[in-house]
Design a protein around this motif. Sequence first.
Motif, PDB file in Angstrom:
ATOM      1  N   LEU A  83      -3.983   8.826 -10.395  1.00  0.00           N
ATOM      2  CA  LEU A  83      -2.611   8.729  -9.894  1.00  0.00           C
ATOM      3  C   LEU A  83      -1.725   9.832 -10.460  1.00  0.00           C
ATOM      4  O   LEU A  83      -0.771  10.276  -9.802  1.00  0.00           O
ATOM      5  N   LYS A 179      -3.515   0.455 -10.356  1.00  0.00           N
ATOM      6  CA  LYS A 179      -2.470  -0.544 -10.624  1.00  0.00           C
ATOM      7  C   LYS A 179      -1.950  -0.416 -12.053  1.00  0.00           C
ATOM      8  O   LYS A 179      -0.744  -0.529 -12.300  1.00  0.00           O
ATOM      9  N   MET A 182       0.125   2.707 -12.147  1.00  0.00           N
ATOM     10  CA  MET A 182       1.324   2.501 -11.342  1.00  0.00           C
ATOM     11  C   MET A 182       2.366   1.691 -12.109  1.00  0.00           C
ATOM     12  O   MET A 182       3.574   1.965 -12.034  1.00  0.00           O
ATOM     13  N   GLN A 186       6.097   2.905 -13.072  1.00  0.00           N
ATOM     14  CA  GLN A 186       7.268   2.077 -12.739  1.00  0.00           C
ATOM     15  C   GLN A 186       8.173   1.885 -13.945  1.00  0.00           C
ATOM     16  O   GLN A 186       9.402   2.028 -13.856  1.00  0.00           O
ATOM     17  N   LEU A 210       4.696   6.819  -4.228  1.00  0.00           N
ATOM     18  CA  LEU A 210       3.386   6.654  -4.861  1.00  0.00           C
ATOM     19  C   LEU A 210       2.696   5.371  -4.398  1.00  0.00           C
ATOM     20  O   LEU A 210       1.483   5.344  -4.189  1.00  0.00           O
ATOM     21  N   LYS A 211       3.479   4.304  -4.238  1.00  0.00           N
ATOM     22  CA  LYS A 211       2.911   3.047  -3.757  1.00  0.00           C
ATOM     23  C   LYS A 211       2.371   3.210  -2.342  1.00  0.00           C
ATOM     24  O   LYS A 211       1.335   2.625  -1.989  1.00  0.00           O
ATOM     25  N   PHE A 214      -0.824   4.913  -2.641  1.00  0.00           N
ATOM     26  CA  PHE A 214      -1.754   3.921  -3.179  1.00  0.00           C
ATOM     27  C   PHE A 214      -2.342   3.072  -2.047  1.00  0.00           C
ATOM     28  O   PHE A 214      -3.548   2.848  -1.959  1.00  0.00           O
TER      29      PHE A 214
END
Length: 606
Positions: A83, A179, A182, A186, A210-211, A214
């Motif tokens: 990521l 996750k 992420m 966040q 980004l989500k 994802f």
Amino acid sequence: MQKQESIPTPLIDPGKIKKITIVEENKLSFLQSVRGKGRVFFAISYIFYLHLRAKYSPEEKVPHYRFQKALSIRALLEQMGGLWIKVGQLLSLRADVFSQEFCLELSKLQDSSTGFPFHHVKKIVEENLQSPIERYFDYFEESPLAAASIGQVHLAHLKKEQKMVAIKIQRPNIEYKFKRDMAFVQRGADFLRMISFHPQFNWQELVLELKQIFIEELDYRLEATSMKRMKKTLKPHKIYVPSVYSQYSTQKVMVMEYIDGVQMSDYIKTLQINPTKVDTWLKENNVDPKKVARHLILSFNRQVYEDNLFHGDLHPGNIVLLRNSKIAFIDFGAMGSFEKGFREKILQYNKAIAERNYAKGIDFYFMLVPSLPNIDLNKLKRKLVVVFRNWELRTMTQELSYKERSFNGVTEEITRLIAPYKITVDWLFLRVTRSFSTIDASIIYLHPKINYLKLSRKYHIERGKRVLKEQKKALSSNTVKLREDIQDIPGAISELLSFQVNGAQRGAKVFGMTINKSSVFLGSLSKTVALGLKICFCFLIYSILHKSYKDLPLYDLGWISDFARKLSQQPEDILLLLFVANIYFLNVASVLVKNMTQEDVRKSVH
């Protein structure tokens, strides 16, 4: 299926192709985990040190330290992988926030990785197909063709269809890792938003972007659907897209047609090492690099402004060269599309620039901005017009570098010019900008002297012909009046949108006159308090570092360092209390500034 006559001769000898390194992804031991975190902490500390050197060194040394800092950040993100590569690529788009050295270096980030062992591949494929590999494939290459942070690709042969295929397999536990990372991103975005660090960046939008990445890239069924859609829309562009074998594809496994060609990345590498070999290959396969470059740009414009479905990651590894100057696209994990209103605005913006109507283009650019500040837009508009006029002259000067003449180059220049005015750039607009910048990585080697402005005008002429052709198909011979009305619609829309922009400009001026003196005073006071708290926050961080790491060499900042050392002599509980209190009051001040701004906007509207 790919036609035999489109297959070019190899550019790189099969025996000289570097194999992907295979690494077993075992669970890290406690000691390995600590060492890994220690390396990351050391890298971050070194980056912070370079930041201080760049900030407090003589002016002539600043570019050197900025460049070193950008290199270190890129190396750190590549080491972390996954990521974090996407984070770096998105940050590189924000020329309005970060330095030129930073954006340029992070734009070079490529998602490449080591491979994972074949026994994992076999297990994942058999679990998803619910059958042994031998049932569907009579040949399955154990060494991967390519590997990235999300998955890797293997060559195989379908038993029933008797076709060579490329199989994309998702990495083990990649969803958990994404996750985890992420959640960290966040928290980091929340903290940066809380302390009002570059508020115009809109950190929450970064998280949402980004989500979205994802969601798109971790389900191969979505990519398979995108490939089918793009195969249909790119057929009129004469760009080939591999077919998908849906019956063998799942969330974690995708089976697709193998494209036999030369990847643009291999073409670039060979061109840098052995240009004579490339010249021979071009003649053998009837490939004209300039024609390919024009084809790429014209097609991408068509994808954005007509199809409303575009490939969002056309870096050299995702472009395949075929015979007779034909091309194919692969890897459709990142796609883009817009709402109708936004697409119309960005189309009118690009068309106005192509027609050299820069003032009109800037009006549409302002409409792409989420919010406009309390400034004289006409003054800024005049500056932007000058930038575009200078760029037009550069496009005709072939002695200049590709970067200076490219459309992406002038876009970055515009972004830097509006940065001091706290104008936020829309992430949708940045997604297109990123796609253009990835194409630039190929164009610079295919046709470095290309004239973007001239090619853009050619595109809009061709687009107009296609629109007229579609209108003629839709109209019968006895609906001449309807055809005239339809042809007048684009002009009416343009006039209406221009009127809205002028209204926004007048609204911005009224905004400046309606704010009363008391609100200005309170807003200024709140911002001053917030700034003071940020300075205190830096003092506390400096002091805590000095207290925790007495042997750590800290940059000598004169009386600031003396004050921080004295502060570090206080008990740890006092420092902790001050740290928590500072964060709390900084948050309160930031909320107050935000509320004051919203209240001013409400008053200006009413």
